[in-house]
Design a protein around this motif. Structure first.
Motif, mmCIF file in Angstrom:
data_model
loop_
_atom_site.group_PDB
_atom_site.id
_atom_site.type_symbol
_atom_site.label_atom_id
_atom_site.label_comp_id
_atom_site.label_asym_id
_atom_site.label_seq_id
_atom_site.Cartn_x
_atom_site.Cartn_y
_atom_site.Cartn_z
ATOM 1 N N HIS A 186 -36.037 -21.838 20.879
ATOM 2 C CA HIS A 186 -35.390 -21.515 19.606
ATOM 3 C C HIS A 186 -34.081 -20.809 19.934
ATOM 4 O O HIS A 186 -33.933 -20.245 21.019
ATOM 5 N N HIS A 207 -30.583 -18.236 19.405
ATOM 6 C CA HIS A 207 -30.123 -16.932 18.927
ATOM 7 C C HIS A 207 -28.599 -16.929 18.951
ATOM 8 O O HIS A 207 -27.980 -17.670 19.729
ATOM 9 N N THR A 213 -31.537 -10.052 22.988
ATOM 10 C CA THR A 213 -32.974 -9.812 22.896
ATOM 11 C C THR A 213 -33.364 -8.884 24.042
ATOM 12 O O THR A 213 -32.870 -9.020 25.161
ATOM 13 N N HIS A 265 -34.010 -20.017 23.995
ATOM 14 C CA HIS A 265 -35.014 -19.654 25.011
ATOM 15 C C HIS A 265 -36.421 -19.919 24.514
ATOM 16 O O HIS A 265 -36.657 -20.137 23.320
ATOM 17 N N GLU A 325 -40.624 -18.449 25.274
ATOM 18 C CA GLU A 325 -41.411 -17.348 25.837
ATOM 19 C C GLU A 325 -42.877 -17.714 25.709
ATOM 20 O O GLU A 325 -43.326 -18.105 24.638
HETATM 21 MN MN MN Z 1 -36.299 -15.282 20.726
#
Ligand code: MN
Length: 323
Positions: A76, A78, A83, A120, A122
């Motif tokens: 997704h 940013h 972050t 990125h 996660e």
């Molecule tokens: Mn994120």
């Protein structure tokens, strides 16, 4: 999804900036992160949108993820933010479109600077060996002067300075506390620290900063305000010290008040409705064969990236730090 929503706005700030010391208890609201994980969101809060440039605070766990996917956040985008990933327990694999693949470990600071755009993913890693996840996901808004010129990058700091005071010890993540300074880069005067409160302690502060204390383990009393695990106390500006009493563990977040108005929507920060519309369209177009110049492509993740959802019918308005 229940949430005991006492209204923190009614305690003192009435939606107007508090320019002095206050103690406002901010309760978390529970939200889903993807389909696999619930988190407790502290910022943005109804009446307290930012603390310094900190504009987003999620606290999750401790959760036993034995036999479960744990964190699983597909690629997704940013923009205009950093972050900050901070783990108390667990192990997370980070991949980004600047070509970085990194393991996020407890006690190490991981900062991704989006600049004009980055993407990125996660995901929990080696769940069997790391069955408990507990951490905080934070965002820092970038000021207008650098948000489109800062190069997208990922920085990992595995040797942060320790802090030790009477009744209190911990790690300085970013900025400085009591003269102990982190090497991490911020673009506005900012501080973050992970503090273990052993007894009653007096923490030196910078009066020009506003501060908040998120209780990780406790309860902890901040000045006269008792806060349970998962709650945050906004302490305002103009303090040269803060009384903390435990035993417990807290995240200290602070910084110079961020005076720019911003638009936060989904994973984007911008300055206007139209900018957010353009960012959304550019990301979604990149997922269906369009150009990916701004956000790039995350390689190595198994699964599809996230499409940005539909925009609300109303016009997104730039908002200041309190509401
Ligand atoms: Mn994120």
């Amino acid at each position: 999804m229940s949430n005991l929503e006492r209204d923190p706005a009614e305690q003192s700030c009435s939606g107007r900036p508090s320019e002095g010391p206050v103690t406002e208890l901010l309760e978390p609201r529970t939200v889903w992160l993807g389909r696999t994980q619930q988190v407790r969101r502290l910022l943005p809060h109804k009446e307290r949108r930012m603390v310094g440039a900190w504009c987003f605070v999620d606290h999750y766990g401790p959760d036993d993820i034995t036999g479960q996917p744990g964190m699983w956040v597909p690629p997704h985008p940013h923009s205009s933010l950093q972050t900050v990933s901070w783990l108390f327990r667990g192990l997370i694999l980070h991949r980004d479109s600047a070509g970085n693949e990194a393991l996020v470990r407890p006690g190490e600071l991981n900062i991704m600077t989006a600049g004009p755009g980055i993407a990125h993913s996660e995901e929990s890693h080696e769940q069997q060996a790391n069955p408990v996840v507990h951490g905080a996901q934070l965002w820092v808004a970038l000021p207008d002067g650098v948000r489109n010129s800062a190069a997208p990058r990922f920085d990992q700091y595995d040797d942060l300075p320790g802090l030790s005071l009477d009744g209190l010890r911990g790690t300085v993540m970013i900025g400085s506390v009591a003269g102990v300074e982190s090497p991490a880069t911020s673009y506005t005067p900012l501080v973050g620290a992970d503090l273990t409160v052993d007894a009653a302690a007096s923490l030196p502060l910078t009066p020009a900063y506003e501060y908040a204390v998120l209780v990780i383990d406790g309860p902890v009393t901040v000045e006269n305000q008792r806060a349970e695990v998962g709650e945050m106390v906004y302490a305002g500006l103009g303090r040269s010290s803060l009384a903390l009493s435990g035993p417990g563990r807290v995240l200290l977040l602070g910084g110079e008040p961020f005076e720019e108005e911003i638009v936060m929507w989904w994973n984007f920060i911008g300055r206007s409705h139209d900018e957010i519309v353009a960012l959304r369209n550019e990301w979604n177009a990149g997922l269906t064969g369009g150009p990916t110049d701004r956000f790039g492509v995350v390689r190595g993740f198994t699964g599809d990236p996230l499409f940005a959802p539909a925009l609300p019918n109303s016009t997104l308005k730039p908002r200041g730090r309190t509401r």
